[in-house]
Design a protein around this motif. Sequence first.
Motif, short mmCIF file in Angstrom:
data_model
loop_
_atom_site.label_atom_id
_atom_site.label_comp_id
_atom_site.label_asym_id
_atom_site.label_seq_id
_atom_site.Cartn_x
_atom_site.Cartn_y
_atom_site.Cartn_z
N GLU A 65 -2.27 10.67 5.06
CA GLU A 65 -1.65 10.25 3.65
C GLU A 65 -1.94 9.67 2.95
OE1 GLU A 65 1.25 12.41 2.56
OE2 GLU A 65 1.07 14.14 3.73
N ASP A 66 -1.74 8.03 4.15
CA ASP A 66 -2.44 7.06 3.48
C ASP A 66 -3.71 6.60 2.80
OD1 ASP A 66 -0.03 5.23 3.99
OD2 ASP A 66 -1.29 5.44 6.13
N GLY A 67 -4.71 7.26 3.85
CA GLY A 67 -5.61 6.99 3.55
C GLY A 67 -6.43 7.63 1.71
N PHE A 68 -6.16 8.59 1.59
CA PHE A 68 -6.05 9.61 0.20
C PHE A 68 -5.35 9.42 -0.46
CE2 PHE A 68 -5.00 12.69 -2.33
CZ PHE A 68 -5.85 12.85 -3.03
N THR A 69 -4.15 9.04 -0.63
CA THR A 69 -3.69 8.25 -1.93
C THR A 69 -3.76 6.66 -1.82
OG1 THR A 69 -1.19 7.88 -0.62
CG2 THR A 69 -1.54 9.45 -1.57
N ALA A 70 -4.35 5.94 -1.07
CA ALA A 70 -4.84 4.80 -1.13
C ALA A 70 -6.26 4.85 -1.85
CB ALA A 70 -5.38 3.69 0.68
N GLU A 75 -6.19 1.26 -3.87
CA GLU A 75 -5.36 0.44 -3.12
C GLU A 75 -6.49 0.61 -1.99
OE1 GLU A 75 -2.17 1.06 -2.70
OE2 GLU A 75 -1.05 1.12 -4.52
N PRO A 76 -6.72 -0.67 -1.00
CA PRO A 76 -7.02 -0.71 0.57
C PRO A 76 -6.00 -0.61 1.31
CG PRO A 76 -6.06 -3.10 -0.39
CD PRO A 76 -6.04 -2.20 -1.74
N GLY A 78 -3.56 0.43 4.43
CA GLY A 78 -3.17 -0.57 5.14
C GLY A 78 -3.04 -0.52 6.23
N PRO A 79 -2.58 -1.82 7.21
CA PRO A 79 -1.80 -1.21 8.49
C PRO A 79 -1.44 -0.24 9.10
CG PRO A 79 -0.63 -3.45 7.50
CD PRO A 79 -1.30 -2.50 6.07
N PRO A 80 -1.35 0.83 9.77
CA PRO A 80 -2.22 0.07 11.13
C PRO A 80 -3.58 0.34 11.07
CG PRO A 80 -1.50 2.19 12.17
CD PRO A 80 -0.94 1.98 10.26
N TRP A 81 -4.02 0.80 9.94
CA TRP A 81 -5.47 2.16 9.96
C TRP A 81 -6.54 0.71 9.83
CZ3 TRP A 81 -3.32 5.76 12.47
CH2 TRP A 81 -2.42 6.62 11.16
N ASP A 82 -6.35 -0.71 8.83
CA ASP A 82 -7.32 -1.34 8.72
C ASP A 82 -7.57 -2.46 9.72
OD1 ASP A 82 -4.26 -2.71 8.70
OD2 ASP A 82 -4.87 -3.93 6.49
N VAL A 83 -6.93 -2.73 10.79
CA VAL A 83 -6.92 -3.31 11.51
C VAL A 83 -6.94 -3.16 13.00
CG1 VAL A 83 -5.11 -5.61 10.33
CG2 VAL A 83 -3.77 -3.75 12.36
N ARG A 84 -7.21 -1.70 13.04
CA ARG A 84 -7.20 -0.71 14.76
C ARG A 84 -8.53 -0.31 14.45
NH1 ARG A 84 -1.68 0.67 16.43
NH2 ARG A 84 -0.54 -1.61 16.91
N GLY A 85 -9.53 -0.23 12.70
CA GLY A 85 -10.36 0.01 12.88
C GLY A 85 -10.70 2.22 13.47
#
Length: 123
Positions: A65-70, A75-76, A78-85
């Motif tokens: 959900e976050d990856g596709f729509t970002a 848009e980049p 966001g957390p938690p995906w960006d900080v947890r790898g």
Amino acid sequence: MHWRELPRVERPLGGEVEMLLYALDRARQQFGWKTGGLGAEELRRTHAPSTMTLAGLVKHLAFVEDGFTARAAGEPIGPPWDVRGWVENDRWGWESALTDAPDELYGLWYTAVERSRGRLVGA
């Protein structure tokens, strides 16, 4: 939020975009209905012959959900995906979901769904 609080969707009269958004919301509603309310033990159980768990699937769908729509919104992620790898290590979400509490997993997914809806409306 609980899966029962996801907005009920009615088949719209409209074009392709409206039908696509309807189908997406209907799939979300069905997934929430099928997995909502499961406890930690049920979410962490593997389903042979796969090692997949429903906990991992809930977290994976939140990422989708976050990856596709970002990306679609430019848009980049966001957390938690960006900080947890997650992006660099696809297994992280599947594995880390096994230690997440059900409320955390459901909350992560519901929040991602709401962000996705907002981004899609903006697009």
